[in-house]
Design a protein around this motif. Structure first.
Motif, PDB file in Angstrom:
ATOM      1  N   ASN A   1      53.395  36.419  51.953  1.00  0.00           N
ATOM      2  CA  ASN A   1      51.475  36.422  51.856  1.00  0.00           C
ATOM      3  C   ASN A   1      51.021  37.502  52.730  1.00  0.00           C
ATOM      4  O   ASN A   1      49.718  37.739  53.084  1.00  0.00           O
ATOM      5  N   ASP A   2      51.164  38.882  53.095  1.00  0.00           N
ATOM      6  CA  ASP A   2      50.885  40.228  53.379  1.00  0.00           C
ATOM      7  C   ASP A   2      50.631  40.528  52.790  1.00  0.00           C
ATOM      8  O   ASP A   2      51.562  41.629  52.398  1.00  0.00           O
TER       9      ASP A   2
ATOM     10  N   GLY B   1      46.138  37.542  46.225  1.00  0.00           N
ATOM     11  CA  GLY B   1      46.533  35.755  45.956  1.00  0.00           C
ATOM     12  C   GLY B   1      46.767  35.425  44.933  1.00  0.00           C
ATOM     13  O   GLY B   1      45.461  34.371  44.939  1.00  0.00           O
ATOM     14  N   LEU B   2      47.270  35.817  43.915  1.00  0.00           N
ATOM     15  CA  LEU B   2      46.803  35.396  42.807  1.00  0.00           C
ATOM     16  C   LEU B   2      47.873  34.300  41.827  1.00  0.00           C
ATOM     17  O   LEU B   2      47.679  33.334  41.519  1.00  0.00           O
ATOM     18  N   ALA B   3      49.630  34.985  41.747  1.00  0.00           N
ATOM     19  CA  ALA B   3      49.951  34.282  40.813  1.00  0.00           C
ATOM     20  C   ALA B   3      51.331  34.343  42.327  1.00  0.00           C
ATOM     21  O   ALA B   3      51.063  35.155  43.199  1.00  0.00           O
TER      22      ALA B   3
ATOM     23  N   THR C   1      48.288  31.649  47.069  1.00  0.00           N
ATOM     24  CA  THR C   1      47.815  32.271  45.775  1.00  0.00           C
ATOM     25  C   THR C   1      47.310  30.859  44.938  1.00  0.00           C
ATOM     26  O   THR C   1      47.526  29.904  44.966  1.00  0.00           O
ATOM     27  N   GLY C   2      46.985  31.480  44.071  1.00  0.00           N
ATOM     28  CA  GLY C   2      46.002  30.154  43.563  1.00  0.00           C
ATOM     29  C   GLY C   2      46.032  29.582  42.729  1.00  0.00           C
ATOM     30  O   GLY C   2      46.837  28.612  41.743  1.00  0.00           O
ATOM     31  N   THR C   3      47.639  30.516  41.918  1.00  0.00           N
ATOM     32  CA  THR C   3      48.700  29.834  41.023  1.00  0.00           C
ATOM     33  C   THR C   3      50.120  30.302  41.637  1.00  0.00           C
ATOM     34  O   THR C   3      51.065  31.281  41.937  1.00  0.00           O
ATOM     35  N   ILE C   4      51.141  29.385  41.169  1.00  0.00           N
ATOM     36  CA  ILE C   4      52.383  29.708  41.013  1.00  0.00           C
ATOM     37  C   ILE C   4      53.222  28.318  40.701  1.00  0.00           C
ATOM     38  O   ILE C   4      53.165  27.273  40.824  1.00  0.00           O
ATOM     39  N   GLY C   5      54.417  28.902  40.600  1.00  0.00           N
ATOM     40  CA  GLY C   5      55.713  28.488  39.815  1.00  0.00           C
ATOM     41  C   GLY C   5      56.490  28.031  40.577  1.00  0.00           C
ATOM     42  O   GLY C   5      56.824  29.201  40.796  1.00  0.00           O
TER      43      GLY C   5
ATOM     44  N   GLY D   1      42.255  33.161  41.541  1.00  0.00           N
ATOM     45  CA  GLY D   1      42.709  33.383  43.286  1.00  0.00           C
ATOM     46  C   GLY D   1      42.220  33.979  44.509  1.00  0.00           C
ATOM     47  O   GLY D   1      41.199  33.091  44.388  1.00  0.00           O
ATOM     48  N   MET D   2      42.675  33.521  45.358  1.00  0.00           N
ATOM     49  CA  MET D   2      42.410  33.710  46.371  1.00  0.00           C
ATOM     50  C   MET D   2      42.698  35.299  47.835  1.00  0.00           C
ATOM     51  O   MET D   2      42.807  35.962  47.169  1.00  0.00           O
ATOM     52  N   LYS D   3      42.067  35.455  48.555  1.00  0.00           N
ATOM     53  CA  LYS D   3      41.825  36.562  48.772  1.00  0.00           C
ATOM     54  C   LYS D   3      40.974  37.756  47.840  1.00  0.00           C
ATOM     55  O   LYS D   3      40.548  37.132  47.415  1.00  0.00           O
ATOM     56  N   GLU D   4      41.512  38.766  48.154  1.00  0.00           N
ATOM     57  CA  GLU D   4      41.092  39.739  46.872  1.00  0.00           C
ATOM     58  C   GLU D   4      41.300  39.523  44.937  1.00  0.00           C
ATOM     59  O   GLU D   4      40.766  40.670  44.945  1.00  0.00           O
TER      60      GLU D   4
END
Length: 491
Positions: free
Chosen positions: A414-415, A419-421, A441-445, A459-462
């Protein structure tokens, strides 16, 4: 090794597709494309000026407000989209090969993302719009309220060079389904393949102005973003460009969807099955030569199994088949352009000067003297504060970062400004899901990474604003209107 070259001036695209016609550019700028695998000339594309963008935006506005498209029903649009899909799929093999020559995407991957994928997206959104109620009525304290979903309007779609066909269709398909009209501005690096959309539009008789295609650079792209007749921007690209687009859209109070960069983390837990990790690293960290926004270029490894897991990652990277992107056996092709290759090499040099330890790659693959190739590269002992761990490389350069326990892994993942995958690798799926739910993050597996066109992507953040794909991707191209009426409308 011999790499295939089929360069031909027949690939030149010196006209734009505006208002249902092939038109000469107003300006004279062009872009010379070179084949990524050889460096040889591939074709020439005209580059649009702000005046060309103006003509396309005006055509799209007329098609929406005065043309037949603005009066179509969802069923009628779905039928057109299915016809579009059939014609596009018929060109799929040729389009996939062209994209591979443009940007170096391995042909086996390109056949899915640039050949079959765009047609699948059209079919999905055709079906979805038929199943989506565009007008519903509910009781209110004075009678009834009719809630309508209407097209957002004229869409400026700005697509990148890494997955040019699919990422353009992420925008075109839901926009057409919603009843919008589109101005597509593809990246100059993959301008040639973008005109497959225009060829199909002309073939099936898509009403003039519904889809316009103008390849252009940043100046004309900025003109599209700020054009007074454009109602929404759909953009995929760098975070830096996304910031500028978002700022302009905010000033104009204009809708936008921004899918931007990433610096995603693959969290390897201490109970990982290394065979599962090896089986999934290709899609998670090396897909499309790592020229993918979802690339998990930070691999977080527990100190308790650090050397063992680092060796497994190194072995995987060392055995990736690098070569001619037109060879179906190739797993990693070249970088898209010489300029981008130099950028990737620059990050390798930066990492060499840090305290990180190079364990695989770092140079040019043996026997590949032409084209924009770089070896799959892995650095171990990377600090999460290093530039290699903070900035998006957009190439096969991986940072392995040690961690102490699950909480430490979550903290490091998270640092990041992005925040995309991401992925979590574990022998216990429930444990992996618990970690995945803690990552911003917007997606994660869990134990693999994939794309699902029926689920929201973003995504999240930038890493961006809004979502593409799934029902949420359609909703991004619709506006809501509430009409207050009598109770008679409830009958």
């Amino acid at each position: 090794m011999t790499i295939t070259t089929q360069a031909s001036t027949a690939l030149d695209r010196r006209q734009f597709f505006v208002n249902g016609e092939w038109v000469k550019p107003i300006g004279t700028d062009t872009y010379e494309l070179r084949e990524a695998g050889t460096g040889e000339p591939l074709g020439v594309a005209a580059l649009g000026s702000p005046d060309d963008i103006d003509a396309a935006a005006k055509a799209a506005r007329v098609a929406l407000d005065s043309g037949p498209w603005g009066g179509t029903t969802a069923t009628e649009r779905a039928a057109v989209m299915r016809e579009f899909a059939v014609a596009l799929a018929a060109r799929g093999e040729a389009t996939a090969e062209l994209v591979t020559r443009e940007n170096g995407m391995p042909i086996a991957l390109s056949k899915g993302f640039n050949g079959a994928g765009p047609a699948s997206l059209l079919k999905y959104y055709a079906k979805l719009i038929e199943q989506t109620p565009l007008e519903t009525t509910q009781p209110s304290h004075r009678g009834s309220t009719i809630i309508r979903r209407e097209p957002v309007g004229v869409v400026g779609a700005i697509s990148p060079w890494n997955y040019p066909q699919s990422l353009a269709m992420f925008k075109i398909a839901p926009a057409l389904a919603a009843g919008c009209t589109v101005v597509l501005k593809p990246s100059p690096e993959t301008a040639l393949d973008a005109y497959a959309f225009a060829d199909v539009a002309a073939e099936i008789g898509l009403p003039p102005g519904v889809l316009n295609v103008v390849a252009a650079d940043r100046e004309a792209g900025a003109a599209l973003v700020s054009h007074p007749m454009v109602d929404k921007i759909g953009f995929t690209g760098s975070t830096a460009a996304g910031r500028a687009i978002g700022a302009q859209c905010a000033q104009l109070v204009r809708r936008c969807t921004l899918e931007l960069g990433g610096k995603s983390a693959a969290i390897v837990l201490d109970d990982v099955d290394l065979d599962v990790l090896r089986g999934g690293l290709g899609a998670a960290s090396f897909l499309n030569n790592s020229q993918t926004c979802t690339t998990q270029s930070r691999i977080l490894v527990p100190r308790s199994r650090y050397d063992e897991i680092v060796d497994a990652i190194a072995e995987f990277a060392r055995n990736i088949k690098v070569g001619d992107p037109l060879d179906p056996a190739t797993e990693c092709g070249p970088m898209a352009t010489e300029h981008h290759l130099e950028r990737v090499r620059g990050y390798i040099d930066i990492a060499r000067e840090s305290s990180a330890r190079l364990i695989v790659g770092g140079g040019r693959p043996a026997g590949l003297d032409r084209g924009w190739f770089v070896e799959p590269t892995v650095f171990a002992d990377v600090s999460n504060d290093d530039r290699l761990a903070r900035e998006e490389v957009f190439g096969p350069v991986i940072a392995v970062i040690p961690y102490d326990d699950d909480d430490d892994a979550v903290r490091i993942a998270n640092d990041s400004n992005y925040g995309l995958a991401g992925t979590v690798w574990t022998g216990d799926e429930e444990r992996g899901l618990g970690v995945a739910r803690r990552i911003r993050t917007g997606t994660i597996g869990v134990n693999y990474y994939d794309f699902d066109i029926k689920a929201p992507f973003g995504g999240m953040k930038e890493s961006g604003l809004g979502r593409e794909l799934g029902p949420q991707g359609l909703d991004a191209y619709l506006e809501y209107k509430s009409i207050f009426a009598s109770a008679n409308q409830l009958d």
